[in-house]
Structures are given as structure tokens and as C-alpha cells.
Design a protein around this motif. Structure first.
Motif, PDB file in Angstrom:
ATOM      1  N   ASP A   8      -8.545   3.079  -3.114  1.00  0.00           N
ATOM      2  CA  ASP A   8      -8.634   1.874  -2.291  1.00  0.00           C
ATOM      3  C   ASP A   8      -7.947   0.755  -3.095  1.00  0.00           C
ATOM      4  OD1 ASP A   8      -9.409   0.777   0.055  1.00  0.00           O
ATOM      5  OD2 ASP A   8     -11.548   0.703  -0.395  1.00  0.00           O
ATOM      6  N   TYR A   9      -6.713   0.438  -2.735  1.00  0.00           N
ATOM      7  CA  TYR A   9      -5.914  -0.509  -3.533  1.00  0.00           C
ATOM      8  C   TYR A   9      -6.552  -1.894  -3.547  1.00  0.00           C
ATOM      9  CZ  TYR A   9      -2.911   3.180  -1.746  1.00  0.00           C
ATOM     10  OH  TYR A   9      -2.430   4.403  -1.343  1.00  0.00           O
ATOM     11  N   GLY A  39       0.012   4.449   2.849  1.00  0.00           N
ATOM     12  CA  GLY A  39      -0.820   4.691   1.673  1.00  0.00           C
ATOM     13  C   GLY A  39      -2.276   4.942   2.020  1.00  0.00           C
ATOM     14  N   TYR A  40      -2.568   5.136   3.305  1.00  0.00           N
ATOM     15  CA  TYR A  40      -3.857   5.611   3.840  1.00  0.00           C
ATOM     16  C   TYR A  40      -4.972   4.569   3.907  1.00  0.00           C
ATOM     17  CZ  TYR A  40      -1.551  10.082   3.054  1.00  0.00           C
ATOM     18  OH  TYR A  40      -0.646  11.101   3.047  1.00  0.00           O
ATOM     19  N   LYS A  41      -4.944   3.557   3.059  1.00  0.00           N
ATOM     20  CA  LYS A  41      -6.096   2.638   3.017  1.00  0.00           C
ATOM     21  C   LYS A  41      -6.391   2.053   4.397  1.00  0.00           C
ATOM     22  CE  LYS A  41      -7.283  -1.981   1.253  1.00  0.00           C
ATOM     23  NZ  LYS A  41      -8.687  -1.932   0.910  1.00  0.00           N
ATOM     24  N   ASN A  42      -5.352   1.566   5.065  1.00  0.00           N
ATOM     25  CA  ASN A  42      -5.586   0.934   6.361  1.00  0.00           C
ATOM     26  C   ASN A  42      -5.948   1.945   7.442  1.00  0.00           C
ATOM     27  OD1 ASN A  42      -5.047  -1.457   5.133  1.00  0.00           O
ATOM     28  ND2 ASN A  42      -3.110  -1.855   6.198  1.00  0.00           N
ATOM     29  N   CYS A  65      -5.123   8.964  -3.179  1.00  0.00           N
ATOM     30  CA  CYS A  65      -4.864   7.516  -3.194  1.00  0.00           C
ATOM     31  C   CYS A  65      -6.185   6.742  -3.225  1.00  0.00           C
ATOM     32  CB  CYS A  65      -4.058   7.119  -1.959  1.00  0.00           C
ATOM     33  SG  CYS A  65      -2.437   7.901  -1.923  1.00  0.00           S
ATOM     34  N   ALA A 116       1.309   4.320  -2.899  1.00  0.00           N
ATOM     35  CA  ALA A 116       1.121   5.759  -2.629  1.00  0.00           C
ATOM     36  C   ALA A 116       2.360   6.542  -3.048  1.00  0.00           C
ATOM     37  CB  ALA A 116       0.811   5.991  -1.145  1.00  0.00           C
ATOM     38  N   LYS A 125     -16.498   5.991   4.050  1.00  0.00           N
ATOM     39  CA  LYS A 125     -15.040   5.987   3.873  1.00  0.00           C
ATOM     40  C   LYS A 125     -14.565   7.246   3.148  1.00  0.00           C
ATOM     41  CE  LYS A 125     -13.996   1.211   4.694  1.00  0.00           C
ATOM     42  NZ  LYS A 125     -13.249  -0.004   4.340  1.00  0.00           N
ATOM     43  N   ARG A 168     -11.739   9.831   4.415  1.00  0.00           N
ATOM     44  CA  ARG A 168     -10.607  10.307   3.600  1.00  0.00           C
ATOM     45  C   ARG A 168     -10.501  11.832   3.638  1.00  0.00           C
ATOM     46  NH1 ARG A 168      -7.716   6.986   0.356  1.00  0.00           N
ATOM     47  NH2 ARG A 168      -8.420   4.828   0.308  1.00  0.00           N
ATOM     48  N   GLU A 169     -11.627  12.471   3.541  1.00  0.00           N
ATOM     49  CA  GLU A 169     -11.593  13.935   3.561  1.00  0.00           C
ATOM     50  C   GLU A 169     -11.149  14.447   4.940  1.00  0.00           C
ATOM     51  OE1 GLU A 169     -14.933  15.712   1.724  1.00  0.00           O
ATOM     52  OE2 GLU A 169     -14.277  17.750   2.206  1.00  0.00           O
ATOM     53  N   ILE A 191      -9.098  13.167   7.049  1.00  0.00           N
ATOM     54  CA  ILE A 191      -7.657  13.042   7.313  1.00  0.00           C
ATOM     55  C   ILE A 191      -6.813  13.619   6.179  1.00  0.00           C
ATOM     56  CG2 ILE A 191      -7.895  11.040   8.841  1.00  0.00           C
ATOM     57  CD1 ILE A 191      -6.858   9.328   6.409  1.00  0.00           C
ATOM     58  N   SER A 192      -7.422  14.387   5.301  1.00  0.00           N
ATOM     59  CA  SER A 192      -6.674  14.880   4.146  1.00  0.00           C
ATOM     60  C   SER A 192      -5.650  15.942   4.527  1.00  0.00           C
ATOM     61  CB  SER A 192      -7.631  15.420   3.075  1.00  0.00           C
ATOM     62  OG  SER A 192      -8.350  16.517   3.584  1.00  0.00           O
ATOM     63  N   THR A 252      -1.919  12.616  -0.444  1.00  0.00           N
ATOM     64  CA  THR A 252      -2.745  12.504   0.761  1.00  0.00           C
ATOM     65  C   THR A 252      -3.789  11.422   0.522  1.00  0.00           C
ATOM     66  OG1 THR A 252      -4.523  14.013   0.121  1.00  0.00           O
ATOM     67  CG2 THR A 252      -2.517  15.018   1.022  1.00  0.00           C
ATOM     68  N   SER A 253      -4.659  11.271   1.503  1.00  0.00           N
ATOM     69  CA  SER A 253      -5.738  10.285   1.390  1.00  0.00           C
ATOM     70  C   SER A 253      -6.641  10.568   0.191  1.00  0.00           C
ATOM     71  CB  SER A 253      -6.570  10.306   2.671  1.00  0.00           C
ATOM     72  OG  SER A 253      -6.950  11.642   2.978  1.00  0.00           O
ATOM     73  N   MET A 254      -6.620  11.809  -0.305  1.00  0.00           N
ATOM     74  CA  MET A 254      -7.521  12.177  -1.400  1.00  0.00           C
ATOM     75  C   MET A 254      -6.993  11.735  -2.763  1.00  0.00           C
ATOM     76  SD  MET A 254      -9.880  13.465   0.330  1.00  0.00           S
ATOM     77  CE  MET A 254     -11.003  14.309  -0.776  1.00  0.00           C
ATOM     78  N   HIS A 307       0.840  -1.216   0.000  1.00  0.00           N
ATOM     79  CA  HIS A 307       0.000   0.000   0.000  1.00  0.00           C
ATOM     80  C   HIS A 307       0.869   1.258   0.000  1.00  0.00           C
ATOM     81  CE1 HIS A 307      -3.585  -2.148   2.226  1.00  0.00           C
ATOM     82  NE2 HIS A 307      -3.455  -2.548   0.984  1.00  0.00           N
ATOM     83  N   GLY A 308       1.827   1.285   0.914  1.00  0.00           N
ATOM     84  CA  GLY A 308       2.664   2.478   1.045  1.00  0.00           C
ATOM     85  C   GLY A 308       3.454   2.752  -0.222  1.00  0.00           C
TER      86      GLY A 308
END
Lengths: 815, 159
Positions: A742-743, B137-140, A740, A705, B121, B125-126, B128-129, A736-738, A701-702
Motif C-alpha cells: 500500500d504505497y 499498481g493495484y492500490k486503487n 505490491c 509497481a 484489504k 489482494r488475494e 485479484i492476485s 501482482t497485487s501480492m 502507483h503504477g
């Protein structure tokens, strides 16, 4: 999506062996009880701060520190002149103003004659408080005489370009003196040239040449680099808390550089807030904290701020590559030739095995079956920060994979062939392993087509292509990008691989206490890789001791055996193998002790996880815990068997391991704005045996990203005056989370035949494999505009320019 | 100047320079090292704490601005009944690797869930942006916060 072999569970519910297991480390981190270098506070500790050059290239005519010295709270101001006055009794240089790099070059600790990059270290202030230390920097007057900066590797090679390394008497800016490696070349030059010439002359063949730049990026771990040094003048003991991925190697280098006795140096790497290669090198700041402690007699802490981290410590990439690929019109690849201009910055500070001056770049022939490959790398100095091998690059395999995967897509475009079909036609076949590549690598194992077909199936590739066609018909631009990568990791066999003469083998020590609990002492250094969890699982797998009964010790040279540390995805391939081997040594010894206790021959015993028992009579058994107590007790032991249950080993890998994978990225591009949205990312990795699938997947995952960041956002660029344009997180954009998705992960498992547990390592796989998948997807999306290539980062502006047919050099702020 | 504040319910008073940042006050004067510093520019969010119940980036707040206010840090998340569900969620879902960004992520996550107990979800995501993580990679992390939403806490923590 992970197939895990069923293993018994421990009383705490952990797998006694491989499988998903929650991390031991998390308990302290979620409570805010981690112990990072900046958390270290020693009695009487003072703070250091570094004055850095505002110029990329300038002569220093004088430094006046008098005003800074008078500021209340300032204990000392150290300049290069001060360091020049401290003699250094070694072969690597004659005073402290210069230090050796890990590539046999020299680097200024503090500039004396010139500054050679913006952000270079010029003076070091030690004060009672970090705010005062920074205040004092403002009071140091440096008389700079600006010189023409050389910010472009191409300019550096031009006749008449300013000479950057006049300190070494250089007549140009080429790097030629790296340990005798004048020739950074690999493969068959003549055969490759002939194959390409023949293809050019053959109407049934095509030849495609593409310039591809991998621009300069930065690993940017969340924790910056720093150290706390204390030289105890009474005992002569130097204790250095430091952000190091390789504490043992660092200790030896400090002993060599500073002339300090190695047994009086203790390097402690406590919790490390991410490394990604940023914490492999030795930076002037670490050395200055030691010098500061020598000068003041106090513990000295130095922590970078973010700007210092981004502008002065180990960058990554900066490879200007030109690749030529020849193939038949049916899509059979015949040859690849590569020419690279490598920008190493002002000092050659790359951290890689001595015999590999361009790292492992020459693995660029990739995952495909063709006989002719050749590359030539031309390294040059520029007025940029030193470094080069970092950011999870697997010793420059990142650059190699990016190049070949872009070339294959360019070839597909030339042939009008689907890039998946082209790859499938050329992938190495299972029966070819072990496979010797045209540049000499021996790939250990692989079932590439299986892995690729799984990735295509997970992505529903054919449906994606249909969707793309429908969308194009209505003016929407989605792209599908593929990459297939092979890495060579786990450096490495000591006959071939060393860093500054230190062979790349790793020691390990396992002791089983009388009550059957154990301690495992590692040479490698976690920066988030969960070694405290996964190494316990390896021992549990081998000995049947529950993982919660195994303490993993690392990060302290006084507590652990020698080894070269964690980078290049080498921990599992090298130290993980050591953990299995040392466990097997203990198991063999336990067999002798069990035989003595059971009054039988060791040959009469067989192993069942956690115990030795008499063959055919499982009731006559001794558990590993019972054997541990017996080994410390009064049992008469056979001749040649010593008491206690412990072993050490040094693992010298016979070969690298070769993890691989296939990635599929789906993007949507707005042609009006150039905005790219990564919609899906499918990753199928084959890293051999998975010790803890949860941890493996987290690392993938990392890495994805990272790849999205590098492909779309991250860039260390410079303007023509030498100003770094990526000096803060306002300018150096991280995903950021935005950004990336959902792998979607899949796996195939092809164990390494030469690794004791078949594991190959995975730490850098996704960082290596994901950038070309993202870029190939974006180029695929905008190919209807006639675009065949555009350089990273594919920011909205750069995508828009590519669509307009007006691409620009992305690494320079000049049009 | 003298400043006083409550951090995790404990009063602290110290003489400091007016320019001292709250993150440095928390780490050096209060000795709470769980709050980390990462970027100087409010981009990374590892320094996130609460001031009077609002999540703020403590690298961009002066300690003097928190004078007389209630501050809560990662060390204040765990209650008598054990870990806060966001802490447990990060363990359950492998929401951390090096752990450096984790304290800020946790403080933002708890703040967010207190205001949106059943988020999607995308909403997570927003939320923690403004926090950067280089390892996961944020997914977890998203999954971990979602896990926490499904496991309401038993410890009531205010401010």
C-alpha cells in the motif's frame, strides 16, 4: 496528502481548473465499451498471422509456402522474396523487404537472407479466420541453416564473433553509423579522469568502481500490439487502426516508407491498452497488415499473441554499466565516470531524438553537485530482438538513475556513512537552479532537500534504522533503500530534438462553439493517461469553461493537428503547455470581442475566471460563453479581429522540464530462501503543478509497481542457443497485487519556471525512481553477509546466491 | 459444431469449430467486445467471465464447454438501477487507467464480493492476485473493491 488550490466547481461538480476530477474515460471502460484495436471489425475483414523464426541466427536457404497456400481459407502468403519484388521509391531503401528504424538503421520486414533473432518475422499469412491463418503457419517449410548466435554483448565485441549485420557489410558487431554519431560519449573525459586519478592518490579520498547491469526487460502492456489496415483501391485512401503512441509520426513514416501520399493516409489509434513505450516503434506487423490489404484488397487485421509481444517487440534496457565514483572521506562527491556496453539487439530500433543515440543517459550525474562527469556508451548488435528505449524509461534516464543511485549506495558502504546523510551532503541546492549539469543539461527548478526531508519524515527514517539494528541483533534482515532521481522530460526543443527529422513540437487546436461548449484537438495519444479529463481541466483553468463542456479529441490523424505523440513523459510538458497557450490565445481574442460588445477598450478589461469585465465594475461583464455567441453573431468586430472563437498553436518547448523525487523502500528478506517482501514504499514526487492529483498519484502507483517488478521479478533472459526464456507470462513474471504494498505518497510542488502552467510531467517518474530504491533496500538488508551489489532481478534464487557469495550472470541461462 | 448458451441472459446459438475458445466466441460470435484477451496462459485474467456464476478465464475454456451454460460478461454488470457498485467503485477510486484489464477485474471483484461481502484489504489482494494490471499498481483497485463492499448493490444479478 495533496494540497489542491480551491477552485470553483462546475454544475456537474467538477473543478473548473486543477484538482481531483473523476475521469471522463471511465464511463466507457467500466461498461466494457472501450474501443481497442482488436475491437475494430470492418466489413470483409480478413486476418493475418506472422511466421516467426525459431532460431536466433540462421541462414535462410529457401521457403516453401505451397502447402500453406493450398489450405482452404488462405488468401495469400507473403515472404521476404515477395516484398523484395515491390520497389519502393524513396531514399531509405529500395524495396519493401527492409524498412528504416526510428534510429536511421534498417530492419527486415520479412527476413530474406538470414534471421537475426528468435521471433523474427519470416512470412505473413492472410486468411479468412485467425485460426486458419495460424494453421497455415504450420504448413510453411523454411530451410534454415543455423549459425552461431551471439547472445552476449561482451561476446559480440570479441574478435572472431559471428557478424550479425553482414547485410550492411559490417566487419564487426559495433553500431557506428547512427546518423553520423560515431562517438556515444558525453561530459569531460580528461577532467573526470584527472579527478579520479587525484582521488586515488589522495589518502583523504576514496574511489569505488562497481559493475552494474540493467538487464533486458519488456514493457508488456496488457494489450499487445496490432493493427487493422484497409487500402481502398478506388479512393487510394489507407486507413490504419493501430496501437500507436504516436499516430502522426507513424503516418509520416508510412508516407516516407511506402511512398503513399500522406494526405491519403489516416492513422487511428483508438483506445490503447497501455503503452509504456512498447507502442512507439513501427513493427513489421503493422507494415504487413498494410501490404496484406494491398495484396488482398480487403481490410487485414493483425494482432500479436503474448509470446510475439514479449519476444519480438520493443524490449527495454540491456545496459551493462561500469561506474567509478570518487569522493572525499567526508562524503563529498568529486567525479563519476561511466562505461556502458549497450545491447541493441539485431537492428538498432531505438526510438529517441536523433542527436541522442544513447538517449538521455548522460543525465547520469543525477541530483548531486559535482563538477566532473563523463560517460562512454558502446552500442553493439546481438542476436536479440530490437528496441531498447521503452518501458517508461524517459529515454534511458531509467538506466542513468539506477546507475548513480547504486553507485551512491556503494560509496556510502565504502565510507561507512548512512546513505541518507551522503545524499543530503551532495544534493543540489535551490540557489543553484537553473543548474547546468557536468554533461550539459540545464535543470529548471528544484528544492531537493525539502523533498528528501519530507520522504525521510514520512518514512520515520531514524526509527526504521533503529528497528533494523534491533532486528539484525536477533538475526532478522530488513533493508531500507533510498533513491533520489531527477528526470529531464518533455522532448523537446526542436533545434535540438527530432525523430527521423521530425521536430518534437506539438500542435493543438481549440474551438469554442457558439453555445460556449468547446472542442480541443490534441496531437498526443493517451494510453491510459486520462488526457480526455486532464486536458479539459487545463482549458477550464485558463478559460473558466466547465471541463464537462470541453470535448477532447485525440487518436485520429484526420481529426487532430500534427505532433509527435505520447512517450518520454512528454505530453504534459509539451502538449499540456500547448493547451494552455492555445487557451490564452482564445482568451486574448475573447477580450477584443468583449471590448467591442461592452464598447470599451480591451485595456479597460480585466479577467476573472470565465469572464472579461470592466476594471472596477464587475457588473459590466461578458462571460466566455456570451463572448462565444457574440463571436459567431452579428456584432461589429474591430479591425483585424475575425469572427468565431478559436485558435491553434504549435508549442516548441524552450527546455526540458525536470521532475524529481525521493523514494524510500522498506523490505524484509528471508536469508534462508532469498525471498524479498516489500513492506513499505514511500514516494515523494515533485512534478511541479498537478493538474489532477488523483491521476498523478495513479501514475506514481503504477510506476512503483513497475519498479518492484523490474527489481525483483522481470527478466528477458536467453540461453546460449538463443532461446528467449521470457516468452510468456508463465516465465516473464509481472508483479501482482501480492507483491505490491500500500504505497505512501507525498508531494512537494516546485513549478517549472518555463512551462505555462508550471507542470513538469510525471508519467515515468516512478518507473525511473523506484528500481534503485528497491534494490538498495535489498542490498541494505543483506549487507551483513558482505554483499555490496547484486544485479536485478533480485529473485529468491539470485538473492540467495548473493548471500552465499556466488552471484551469477542473471541475463544468461549459464552458470 | 453447434453450441448454444445464454450470455447475459440472451440466448445465442452458433456453428463453430470445436477448438474455438470461449473468449473468441464471446467477442466474435456474440459481438461482446468488453471481454478482452491478454496472454493465452491464464496468467493475466483480463478475459475473466462467469460460467454458471463461477469466475473463469475464458481464454482457457472452449466455447463448446460452455454449451448449455449461463455466461455473464462485463456488459451484464450494469442493471436497470445503474452501475454495479464495483463499476462505480473503480470510477470513485481511480481503479483504472488504460482500462484493458478492467473488465476481468470487475468480474472477479463482483464474484468475490458475492461470496465475501465484507472483506479485508488483504483478502481483496488475494482475490485479484490472478489478474494483472500494468497501470495502477493495484492500490486503487483494492480501494475500489473495498468501496464496492461498502456500497451493496441494488441490482440482483444471478449467474
Amino acid at each position: 496528502m495533496t494540497a489542491v488550490e480551491e477552485v470553483p466547481l462546475s454544475p456537474a461538480g467538477n473543478p473548473i481548473g486543477f484538482g481531483n476530477m473523476k475521469r471522463v474515460e471511465d464511463q466507457r471502460f467500466v461498461r466494457g465499451h472501450g474501443n481497442y484495436v482488436d475491437d475494430v471489425s470492418l466489413p470483409g475483414m480478413v486476418h493475418g498471422a506472422i511466421l516467426r523464426s525459431p532460431f536466433a541466427h540462421a541462414r535462410i536457404n529457401g521457403i516453401d509456402t505451397s502447402r500453406a497456400e493450398q489450405l482452404p481459407g488462405v488468401l495469400a502468403v507473403i515472404t521476404g522474396k515477395v516484398l523484395e519484388g515491390i520497389p519502393r521509391p524513396d531514399l531509405l531503401g529500395d524495396n519493401f523487404a527492409w524498412m528504416p528504424t526510428l534510429s536511421y538503421d534498417t530492419q527486415a520486414v520479412l527476413a530474406t537472407d538470414k534471421v537475426r533473432f528468435q521471433g523474427q518475422e519470416v512470412a505473413f499469412v492472410i486468411a479468412t479466420d485467425r485460426y486458419i491463418a495460424k494453421d497455415a503457419l504450420e504448413l510453411i517449410d523454411v530451410d534454415y541453416e543455423p549459425l552461431e548466435p551471439v547472445m552476449d554483448a561482451k561476446r559480440a565485441m570479441e574478435p572472431g564473433a559471428p557478424i550479425i549485420r553482414d547485410d550492411k557489410g559490417q566487419q564487426d558487431n559495433s553500431i557506428t553509423d547512427v546518423h553520423g554519431h560515431k562517438d556515444w560519449e558525453s561530459g569531460n573525459a580528461i577532467g573526470t579522469a584527472e579527478a579520479i586519478a587525484a582521488a586515488q592518490a589522495d589518502p583523504d579520498c576514496v574511489v569505488v568502481t562497481q559493475e552494474v547491469m540493467y538487464p533486458r526487460v519488456h514493457p508488456a502492456p496488457m494489450e499487445t500490439c496490432g493493427s487493422v489496415a484497409f487500402l481502398d483501391k478506388v479512393t487510394g485512401q489507407l486507413t490504419l487502426y493501430t496501437t500507436s503512441q504516436a499516430p502522426h509520426a507513424h503516418r509520416t513514416v508510412y508516407a516516407m516508407v511506402a511512398g503513399l501520399p500522406e494526405h491519403k493516409i489516416r492513422v487511428i489509434s483508438p483506445d490503447i491498452g497501455g503503452g509504456f513505450g512498447n507502442k512507439v516503434g513501427i513493427y513489421p506487423g503493422y507494415v504487413l497488415s498494410i501490404v496484406g490489404s494491398i495484396v488482398t484488397g480487403k481490410p487485414v487485421k493483425w494482432m500479436e499473441d503474448r509470446n510475439e509481444n514479449l519476444t519480438s517487440t520493443s524490449f527495454a534496457r540491456d545496459y551493462h554499466m561500469t561506474g567509478t565514483i570518487a569522493a572525499t572521506k567526508e562524503g563529498k562527491i568529486l567525479a563519476v565516470d561511466v562505461d556502458v556496453l549497450a545491447d541493441h539487439g539485431a537492428f538498432n530500433g531505438v526510438a529517441q531524438p536523433t542527436n541522442y543515440p544513447a538517449g538521455f543517459f548522460h543525465i547520469f550525474s543525477g541530483s548531486y553537485d559535482y563538477p566532473n562527469a563523463h560517460c562512454k556508451v558502446t552500442p553493439v548488435y546481438t542476436n536479440k530482438a530490437p528496441g531498447g528505449v521503452a518501458y517508461a524509461c524517459s529515454f534511458r534516464i531509467t538506466e542513468a538513475v539506477y546507475l548513480i543511485e547504486r553507485l551512491v549506495d556503494c560509496l556510502a558502504a565504502e565510507l561507512g556513512m548512512d546513505p541518507a546523510e551522503l545524499r543530503l551532503k551532495n544534493l543540489l541546492r535551490p540557489e543553484q537552479f537553473p543548474y547546468t549539469s557536468p554533461t550539459g543539461w540545464v535543470y529548471d527548478s528544484g528544492q531537493y532537500e525539502n523533498t528528501m526531508r519530507l520522504a525521510l519524515e514520512m518514512a520515520d527514517y531514524d526509527q526504521l534504522r533503529r528497528e533494523q539494528a534491533e532486528k539484525r541483533a536477533r538475526g532478522e534482515y530488513m533493508g531500507i533503500g533510498l533513491s533520489f532521481f531527477t528526470e529531464g522530460v518533455g522532448a523537446g526543443p526542436r533545434k535540438d530534438m527530432d525523430i527521423l527529422g521530425l521536430g518534437m513540437a506539438d500542435g493543438i487546436e481549440l474551438r469554442v462553439h457558439p453555445t460556449g461548449k468547446a472542442v480541443l484537438r490534441l496531437s498526443v495519444q493517451s494510453q491510459g493517461q486520462a488526457h480526455e479529463t486532464t486536458y479539459a481541466q487545463i482549458v477550464a483553468h485558463e478559460l473558466g469553461i466547465p471541463p464537462e463542456d470541453i470535448e477532447v479529441v485525440h487518436g485520429d490523424t484526420d481529426q487532430t493537428p500534427f505532433g509527435l505523440g505520447t512517450y518520454g513523459s512528454r505530453s504534459t510538458p509539451v502538449s499540456g503547455a500547448a493547451a494552455a497557450v492555445v487557451s490564452r490565445k482564445v482568451k486574448d481574442k475573447a477580450r477584443q470581442i468583449a471590448a467591442a460588445a461592452l464598447e470599451c477598450s480591451p485595456d479597460d478589461l480585466e479577467w476573472q475566471l470565465g469572464q472579461w469585465h470592466v476594471k472596477g465594475d464587475p457588473e459590466r461583464a461578458k462571460t466566455i460563453q456570451e463572448i462565444a455567441l457574440l463571436s459567431h453573431g452579428s456584432l461589429e468586430l474591430p479591425d483585424g479581429v475575425e469572427g468565431h472563437l478559436e485558435a491553434t498553436t504549435v508549442y516548441n518547448p524552450p527546455n526540458l522540464t525536470y521532475p524529481y523525487g525521493c523514494y524510500v523502500c522498506v523490505v524484509d528478506v528471508d536469508p534462508g530462501t532469498g525471498q524479498v517482501k516489500v513492506r513499505r514504499f514511500i514516494a515523494v514526487d515533485d512534478c511541479g503543478t498537478r493538474i489532477n492529483p488523483m491521476v498523478v498519484e495513479g501514475q506514481v502507483h503504477g510506476g512503483i509497481a513497475d519498479g518492484i517488478g523490474m527489481a525483483l521479478m522481470e527478466l528477458i533472459a536467453f540461453d546460449e542457443d538463443g532461446n528467449c526464456l521470457g516468452g510468456s507470462f508463465m516465465d516473464y513474471l509481472l508483479p501482482t497485487s501480492m507483491e505490491c504494498p500500500d504505497y505512501e505518497l507525498g508531494e512537494t510542488v516546485t513549478p517549472s519556471p518555463h512551462h505555462p502552467i508550471g507542470a513538469k510531467g510525471v508519467g515515468e517518474s516512478a518507473t525511473v525512481g523506484s528500481p534503485p530504491a528497491v534494490v538498495n533496500a535489498v542490498i541494505d538488508a543483506i549487507s551483513p553477509f558482505g554483499v555490496r551489489h547484486a544485479d536485478m532481478p533480485l529473485t529468491p534464487a539470485n538473492v540467495w546466491r548473493a548471500i552465499q557469495g556466488r552471484p551469477v550472470r542473471v541475463d544468461m541461462a549459464v552458470e | 459444431m453447434q453450441v448454444s448458451m445464454n450470455i447475459n441472459g440472451e440466448p445465442i446459438t452458433a456453428d463453430i469449430e470445436a477448438r474455438k475458445l470461449l473468449v473468441h466466441f464471446i467477442r466474435e460470435d456474440a459481438g461482446l467486445r468488453g471481454t478482452h484477451w491478454g496472454c493465452d496462459t491464464s496468467n493475466c485474467g483480463t478475459c475473466t467471465v462467469w460460467v454458471d456464476g463461477e469466475a473463469v478465464k475464458s481464454c482457457t475454456v472452449l466455447a463448446a464447454q460452455a454449451d448449455g451454460h449461463e455466461v455473464r460478461t462485463v456488459e451484464g454488470l450494469e442493471g436497470a438501477d445503474g452501475l454495479d457498485p464495483v463499476q462505480q467503485g473503480f470510477i470513485e477510486c481511480h481503479g483504472l487507467q488504460c482500462g484493458f484489464c478492467t473488465p476481468g477485474m470487475l468480474m472477479t471483484a463482483r464474484w468475490f464480493l458475492d461470496r465475501n461481502p465484507s472483506p479485508t484489504k488483504d483478502e481483496i489482494r488475494e482475490a485479484i492476485s490472478g489478474q494483472i494490471c500494468r497501470c495502477t499498481g493495484y492500490k486503487n483497485i483494492v480501494d475500489a473493491i473495498h468501496w464496492a463492499a461498502e456500497h451493496p448493490r441494488t441490482n440482483e444479478v444471478t449467474a
